[in-house]
Design an enzyme around this catalytic site. Structure first.
Site, mmCIF file in Angstrom:
data_model
loop_
_atom_site.group_PDB
_atom_site.id
_atom_site.type_symbol
_atom_site.label_atom_id
_atom_site.label_comp_id
_atom_site.label_asym_id
_atom_site.label_seq_id
_atom_site.Cartn_x
_atom_site.Cartn_y
_atom_site.Cartn_z
ATOM 1 N N GLU A 1 0.797 -1.191 0.039
ATOM 2 C CA GLU A 1 0.014 0.238 -0.002
ATOM 3 C C GLU A 1 0.827 1.282 -0.004
ATOM 4 O O GLU A 1 0.484 2.200 -0.258
ATOM 5 C CB GLU A 1 -0.988 0.043 1.388
ATOM 6 C CG GLU A 1 -1.795 -1.488 1.248
ATOM 7 C CD GLU A 1 -3.252 -0.797 1.351
ATOM 8 O OE1 GLU A 1 -3.702 0.208 1.127
ATOM 9 O OE2 GLU A 1 -3.875 -1.820 1.912
ATOM 10 N N GLU B 1 -6.403 5.626 -3.936
ATOM 11 C CA GLU B 1 -5.533 6.670 -3.887
ATOM 12 C C GLU B 1 -4.945 6.706 -2.397
ATOM 13 O O GLU B 1 -5.314 6.209 -1.440
ATOM 14 C CB GLU B 1 -6.692 7.958 -3.646
ATOM 15 C CG GLU B 1 -7.647 8.128 -4.848
ATOM 16 C CD GLU B 1 -6.815 8.940 -5.662
ATOM 17 O OE1 GLU B 1 -6.091 9.532 -5.307
ATOM 18 O OE2 GLU B 1 -7.114 8.777 -6.978
#
Lengths: 242, 242
Positions: free
Chosen positions: A68, A118
């Site tokens: 991530e 995002e």
DNA sequence: TGAATAGTGTCTATCAGACACTATGGC
DNA sequence: GCCATAGTGTCTGATAGACACTATTCA
């Protein structure tokens, strides 16, 4: 205590990360925008479920860090923060979250090309002073992570985890000022740091920054516990803090 | 990151307790003798599985405190210590343990009539200096719990959790001496305690102990964070501690 | 009265913060 | 030279530890 017919309940486990760094002299945290329900579209700490029943929790934290945030956990400070297990914290059912605190040196650009829809750095101050919402109980986890960092700056060499391999004393001071939210006297700070044996050690040549005289470079020393500690200024007299 | 066909693994969760107290001027921990496999007959920290999928983790800690030690968690200091999740830590399969640290005032008699087969107080020093075995990774959990207590004595009012509702300064000093394993000067300790606003407050009359002049009684004050902190003596110079 | 502990006073070496001052680079 | 920052020296008020001394109980 355990009846013959009883068997313990099974729960789901997520690992969530509070990744802190220093950008533009401000303490910032990495947040992602959730692409799936629940809390779709809301900002959240990066994290995810354990991969399989055999995965170590710390390994899962490293994996999430890579997936991530594209960060290598072996290079970072990474410590367990706590476990959050309120039954109602996740609408999908019984999910407990083991939170980790990661400290990264200032990354120049926002993270891109990663797994999450995002991902971006957000100043912690904007999140905690305002009433911005985070998914789940992530606001609480963030608060706990920041307080852990503030506290550990006093008694451990955690501040060097915010810096690159070599750094100046002034850069180290910026860490303390940003995380604590105070201003410090550069001259006293300079001597104070070097009065702690093993905190930092010289690293050879010089480098200059804005204008003035070039500063010496240091690297993190072997000591992780600071004696004497660096105490936060302010609140010397009695205040009612919880 | 989550494939359509994938679903996260389910794990079992236990809650384990490090219950510390002061008995005979020594730091002691409550251990039980396990009545079932695995580690049958070995000593372990009290604890057990979550009761059902809806039980809060903290509630489970309170329940175990009541069931296994006959203690009321509402009266005690109770805080989360950490979560232990090595895949191999429990031979039964994937079991992660959320450990809690509880601090109790000195109970006069060993706990009796409780749920566990055998429960009793054991001096921490005997466990950690020797090579005594504890079940699972409970030795590590105990080590972490003791270190947490030692550290929190410096910066929080945790020491009062080892005392009854009212106590003398000398009794408070015994807490520090036992947990830190040092000797302190009673006169300086006395003034130092009262120099911290809100740490302790007077509670009326007197009581005498062995021989000397009766000592004033105090109760815990409103302050949980100590300013200035009480720093552990010793290790002023550089040592290589981790 | 003596032993034992509670509580106070005081001295001193050390330390943290304030800040003057010097050093060394870029312009 | 001037500006800006790095790094050092020094002064002063506060503090931590050492320890003398007084207070108050019991035996």
């Amino acid at each position: 205590m355990v009846e013959d017919s009883w068997s313990p309940p099974e729960v789901l486990v997520t690992v969530d990360l509070v990744i802190l760094t220093l950008r533009e002299a401000r303490l910032q945290v990495l947040l992602v925008e959730r692409g799936v329900e629940p809390y779709r579209g809301a900002r959240a700490l990066p994290g995810g479920f354990l991969n399989n029943a055999g995965e170590d929790i710390l390994d899962a934290a490293h994996r999430e860090l890579r997936e991530e945030a594209d960060l290598d956990g072996a290079q970072l400070h990474l410590e367990q923060l706590g476990t959050y297990g309120a039954p109602s914290r996740d609408p999908r059912g019984r999910v407990i979250s083991v939170a980790y605190l990661a400290i990264a040196p200032g990354l120049p650009e926002p993270v891109a090309g990663t797994d999450a829809a995002e991902a971006g750095w957000v100043p912690v101050e904007d999140l905690l002073t305002g009433w911005s919402k985070l998914a789940f109980d992530h606001r609480q986890i963030l608060t706990d992570g920041v307080e852990r960092a503030r506290s550990k700056l006093e008694h451990s060499a955690l501040a060097t985890a915010f810096c690159d391999g070599t750094f100046t004393i002034a850069e180290l001071q910026q860490v303390y000022e940003a995380v604590w939210g105070v201003e410090l006297d550069p001259r006293n700070f300079y001597r104070k740091i070097q009065a702690v044996p093993g905190f930092v050690e010289p690293a050879g040549t010089d480098r200059r920054t804005t204008g003035g005289r070039p500063a010496r470079l240091f690297r993190a020393g072997p000591r992780t516990v600071l004696h004497p500690p660096l105490v936060r200024p302010g609140r010397t007299t009695s205040e009612g803090e919880r």
